[in-house]
Scaffold this active site. Sequence first.
Site, short mmCIF file in Angstrom:
data_model
loop_
_atom_site.label_atom_id
_atom_site.label_comp_id
_atom_site.label_asym_id
_atom_site.label_seq_id
_atom_site.Cartn_x
_atom_site.Cartn_y
_atom_site.Cartn_z
N TYR A 187 0.84 -1.20 0.00
CA TYR A 187 0.00 0.00 0.00
C TYR A 187 0.87 1.25 0.00
CZ TYR A 187 -3.52 3.38 1.56
OH TYR A 187 -4.35 4.47 1.66
N LYS A 201 1.18 4.13 -2.92
CA LYS A 201 0.78 5.51 -2.67
C LYS A 201 1.95 6.49 -2.87
CE LYS A 201 -3.57 4.87 -1.81
NZ LYS A 201 -4.58 5.36 -2.79
#
Length: 253
Positions: free
Chosen positions: A145, A149
């Site tokens: 994640y 990002k």
Amino acid sequence: MSARVVITAGASGIGLAMARAFAARGDRVWVTDVDAGAVAAVPEGIRASHVDAADEAQMAAFFAEVGAAWGGLDVLCANAGIKGPTAAIEDMDLAEWHGCLAVNLDGAMLAAKYATPFLKAQGAGVMLFTSSTSGLYGTPFRAPYVAAKWAVIGLMKTVAMELGPFGIRANAICPGSVNGPRIDRVIAAEAEAKGMTAEAVRAGYAGGTALGRLSDAEDIAAMAVFLASDGARMVSGQAITVDGFTINPDPKV
């Protein structure tokens, strides 16, 4: 004059809050979502389509439909994302890694790819990418994640450079922890990974901000509306946090 706004993953959470905020100012809003049930429940007045943001064929077909129905586009909110696996790096499963990057990063790229011709044709437009404070600071046990990002911010800055000469602005919004079912799932998984209670993890998230509280989806939506407005006409290439000022990204580790 009302804007034509497309929001990926717009049938729930932050995306739905964005959709409601744009619709409230009189814009035409069209959301996509991979959750067919959420698509069916989207409020009246907001168009919705069942689309997998990481599937190029589906995204190409969707944007072709947008072009046929609207003749163009003014604002893209590339918002699709999943939390991905919660695990120590030595336990990371490569398939789960790829799955997380597919939605969070490939989905953002595909949205930008298919929105760009519309915006270039009219010589104006706004792209907003949903990143995260995890894309600025990192978060333990959330490697895929976080990697996605961070990459979304790099994608946004490159898009801002490429498309600026065409009058197109691009920015990333970096939410911190946002109240709702998604952060509840994240906290539960992190609590298990760290051997802590969910209450302690939640308190740590809030205590890691100067304001001492989590954001609401409406806070993120308000920033999206501002960045899409003429009031932000000279704001481009920026990663803007909406997080109550994170002063300790992982206060309980």
